[in-house]
Design an enzyme around this catalytic site. Structure first.
Site, PDB file in Angstrom:
ATOM      1  N   ARG A   1      -4.072 -10.088   4.413  1.00 47.89           N
ATOM      2  CA  ARG A   1      -4.442 -10.076   2.996  1.00 47.89           C
ATOM      3  C   ARG A   1      -3.239  -9.561   2.217  1.00 47.89           C
ATOM      4  O   ARG A   1      -2.824  -8.408   2.393  1.00 47.89           O
ATOM      5  CB  ARG A   1      -5.663  -9.175   2.782  1.00 47.89           C
ATOM      6  CG  ARG A   1      -6.195  -9.142   1.357  1.00 47.89           C
ATOM      7  CD  ARG A   1      -7.412  -8.215   1.277  1.00 47.89           C
ATOM      8  NE  ARG A   1      -8.014  -8.210  -0.065  1.00 47.89           N
ATOM      9  CZ  ARG A   1      -7.620  -7.426  -1.068  1.00 47.89           C
ATOM     10  NH1 ARG A   1      -6.620  -6.569  -0.861  1.00 47.89           N
ATOM     11  NH2 ARG A   1      -8.217  -7.491  -2.242  1.00 47.89           N
TER      12      ARG A   1
ATOM     13  N   LYS B   1       0.817  -1.222   0.000  1.00 48.31           N
ATOM     14  CA  LYS B   1       0.000   0.000   0.000  1.00 48.31           C
ATOM     15  C   LYS B   1       0.851   1.272   0.000  1.00 48.31           C
ATOM     16  O   LYS B   1       2.021   1.274   0.362  1.00 48.31           O
ATOM     17  CB  LYS B   1      -0.971  -0.018   1.180  1.00 48.31           C
ATOM     18  CG  LYS B   1      -2.104  -1.018   0.950  1.00 48.31           C
ATOM     19  CD  LYS B   1      -3.308  -0.747   1.800  1.00 48.31           C
ATOM     20  CE  LYS B   1      -4.498  -1.587   1.314  1.00 48.31           C
ATOM     21  NZ  LYS B   1      -5.679  -1.434   2.174  1.00 48.31           N
TER      22      LYS B   1
END
Length: 275
Positions: A257, A223
């Site tokens: 995840r 991210k």
């Protein structure tokens, strides 16, 4: 020691060790792997590779929710995800559908999905009614705003408290339609309407969410917050992603995840051996 159970469709997980959810984006515009697995055959091959590397769940997404992403219509999303979902039936991993559309949820349940992963926390019209009669697991996530604008100027009184209260309210809504806690997962939504400072504060305060008593999922892989910390390009963030996943697990996260399953599996094996 008793460990919480997680029931997802035909799967029951005893959460003695963290679970790995492999990311499978069948989209042209996801932030990290957009376009790589848009072809169904390529997506299925990649799913089998992640399962061989140790993925417990495969999260299939047909609509990008990255900052600035534009929505797609229901039929296009269904055309992307259903062939992959059907082809992966019986693959040995729990199959998750990453969608916020109730009609896609319904079709995925009919196709045998095990988990609904909704960034909108099942707030769409009819979503609760659709999942109430199914046996699927449910992941509800916190976000502030819509993907198109959520990173503009996110503001919180206290990010940990605000996220916790929202997730408590959604858990109560699930309980009201008869959903057992053993089917619930909560996700604080790193990067969804949160600054770097918000994300770090939320990660440091993750135990507050763990104390709600249902499994916590963390999605930090590749991210932009990791890029802001390290300066690394999205495809060079594996070390940062591993560090973030490990810290999340040490704070009590039950599910990570990730895009890089094999590396994450090794890192978690070491952490679990030490613990």
């Amino acid at each position: 020691m008793n460990h919480p159970l997680l029931r997802c469709g035909s799967f029951t997980f005893n959460l003695r060790q963290p679970l790995i959810m492999g990311v499978l984006n069948v989209t042209p515009d996801s932030f990290s792997d957009g376009g790589r697995y848009e072809n169904s055959a390529a997506a299925v091959r990649h799913a089998h590779q992640m399962i061989a590397e140790g993925a417990d769940m495969i999260d299939i997404g047909g609509e990008s929710t990255r900052p600035g992403a534009m929505p797609v219509d229901t039929q296009r999303e269904l055309a992307r995800v259903l062939p992959v979902l059907r082809e992966l039936q019986g693959c040995g991993a729990a199959l998750s559908i990453d969608t916020q559309k109730p009609d896609v949820m319904r079709a995925a349940i009919d196709a045998g999905v095990d988990l609904i992963n909704d960034v909108n926390a099942l707030q769409g019209p009819g979503a609760l009614e659709i999942i109430a009669g199914a046996e699927v697991g449910l992941c509800i996530m916190h976000k502030q705003g819509a993907p198109q604008t959520m990173q503009a100027h996110p503001v919180y009184d206290d990010v940990v408290t605000d996220v916790k209260h929202f997730l408590q309210q959604r858990m109560a809504a699930l309980a009201q339609v008869g959903i057992a806690r053993e089917r619930m997962i909560i996700d604080p939504g790193f990067g969804f309407g949160k600054t770097l400072a918000h994300n770090i504060t939320l990660l440091c305060g993750l135990k507050e969410l763990v104390n709600l008593g249902v499994p916590v999922l963390v999605g930090l892989s590749r991210k932009s917050m990791l890029g802001k910390i390290t300066g690394a390009d999205v495809h060079d963030r594996l070390p940062a992603s591993l560090a973030a996943a490990i810290y999340g697990v040490l704070q009590g996260a039950a599910i990570v995840r990730v895009h890089d399953v094999a590396a994450t599996k090794q890192a978690l094996q070491v952490i679990e051996a030490i613990r």
